[in-house]
Motif scaffolding. Structure first.
Motif, PDB file in Angstrom:
ATOM      1  N   TYR A 141       0.845  -1.147   0.011  1.00  0.00           N
ATOM      2  CA  TYR A 141      -0.098   0.164  -0.061  1.00  0.00           C
ATOM      3  C   TYR A 141       0.857   1.293  -0.121  1.00  0.00           C
ATOM      4  CZ  TYR A 141      -3.731   3.201   0.968  1.00  0.00           C
ATOM      5  OH  TYR A 141      -4.687   4.277   1.206  1.00  0.00           O
ATOM      6  N   TYR A 142       1.911   1.295   0.838  1.00  0.00           N
ATOM      7  CA  TYR A 142       2.765   2.367   1.021  1.00  0.00           C
ATOM      8  C   TYR A 142       3.829   2.543   0.241  1.00  0.00           C
ATOM      9  CZ  TYR A 142      -0.159   3.373   5.024  1.00  0.00           C
ATOM     10  OH  TYR A 142      -0.934   3.800   6.143  1.00  0.00           O
ATOM     11  N   ARG A 145       2.564   0.395  -4.487  1.00  0.00           N
ATOM     12  CA  ARG A 145       1.332   0.787  -5.274  1.00  0.00           C
ATOM     13  C   ARG A 145       1.610   1.828  -5.800  1.00  0.00           C
ATOM     14  NH1 ARG A 145      -4.004   3.683  -3.213  1.00  0.00           N
ATOM     15  NH2 ARG A 145      -2.568   4.787  -1.874  1.00  0.00           N
TER      16      ARG A 145
END
Length: 269
Positions: A141-142, A145
């Protein structure tokens, strides 16, 4: 005070070594220049999308206008390579001990063999790093992505990476040369090959005359392109053998291959 002065003089002497410019400085500049030289015409091809090349496009969809992603990718290149150059310079007291050297040039077959070995090792390590990032929700996600904002790749997005991921990959690329204590010239050749991989794998086109198809388990940009469509499968970067052995090939990629084989069979009939 005297010992501090001696320490400072010793460190300054390290930075006056000829290899300092050739390894952490010139190597990064060569990698950046190689990527831009190879990615620019491939990006231009994707933007223009000439009629003769359309039959070789991997994905039918296009991004519409590429201006935004091209500008973002160029900015990211500046950030990432500036960061790596600064960190490489700071890490020179350690890098100078790696065994990478400026001695006599090795024979051509030694250079070729080492570069091939580097590509196999890098691809194997990249598979596990890439897979681990996808399995870790926080890292995905951090960090990762950021790269997957691009679902229809074009060449300039090959290094459109979060700085943390770019740093991890940059260090991983050097594992082979460090293990073998390679000549700096061999390192430069390997960096050019690796940047060609980054540019080509995101080009969006699969040309049958690409000489890289001579490599076993290599299927051109299509292999990585299909990873961008659904973000699942095809975790290796260049070769497909790791994904094949572990059963992590993209289903859409396998369908694309089967369709290509059927088309080839029909054309021969």
């Amino acid at each position: 005070m005297e010992s501090s002065s001696q320490l400072i003089e010793t460190v300054l002497a390290w930075y006056r070594e000829p290899l300092f410019l050739y390894f952490p400085v010139y190597s990064n500049l060569i990698a950046l220049a190689a990527f831009l030289i190879m990615a620019t015409p491939l990006t231009w091809l994707a933007v223009r999308n000439p009629e003769w090349a359309r039959r070789f496009r991997i994905q039918e969809r296009r991004l519409g206008t590429y201006d935004g992603i091209i500008l973002q990718s160029v900015k990211q290149l500046q950030i990432n390579f500036s960061m790596v150059i600064v960190l490489s310079v700071l890490a020179w007291p350690v890098l100078r001990l790696t065994g990478i050297h400026m001695g006599p040039w090795p024979a051509w077959y030694v250079v070729a063999g080492q570069v091939l070995l580097f590509s196999i090792l890098d691809d194997f390590l990249y598979y596990w790093l890439h897979l681990a990032i996808h399995k870790n929700l926080l890292l995905y996600y951090y960090v990762h992505r950021h790269h997957h904002r691009v679902t229809t790749p074009i060449s300039i997005t090959g290094n459109y990476l979060h700085p943390i991921e770019f740093l991890l990959i940059s260090n991983m690329i050097l594992i082979g040369p460090v293990l073998l204590g390679a000549h700096i010239g061999t390192v430069w050749i390997w960096l050019v090959v690796r940047q060609w991989e980054a540019a080509e794998q995101h080009s969006g086109y699969s040309f049958p005359w690409n000489p890289m198809h001579l490599l076993p388990f290599y299927d051109g940009p299509a292999f990585h392109d299909f990873h961008h469509t659904k973000f699942v499968g095809n975790y290796a970067g260049l070769y497909g053998w790791t994904d094949t052995l572990r059963g992590t090939l993209s289903e859409r990629y396998l369908e694309w291959k089967r369709a290509g084989l059927r088309e080839a069979a029909r054309s021969r009939a």
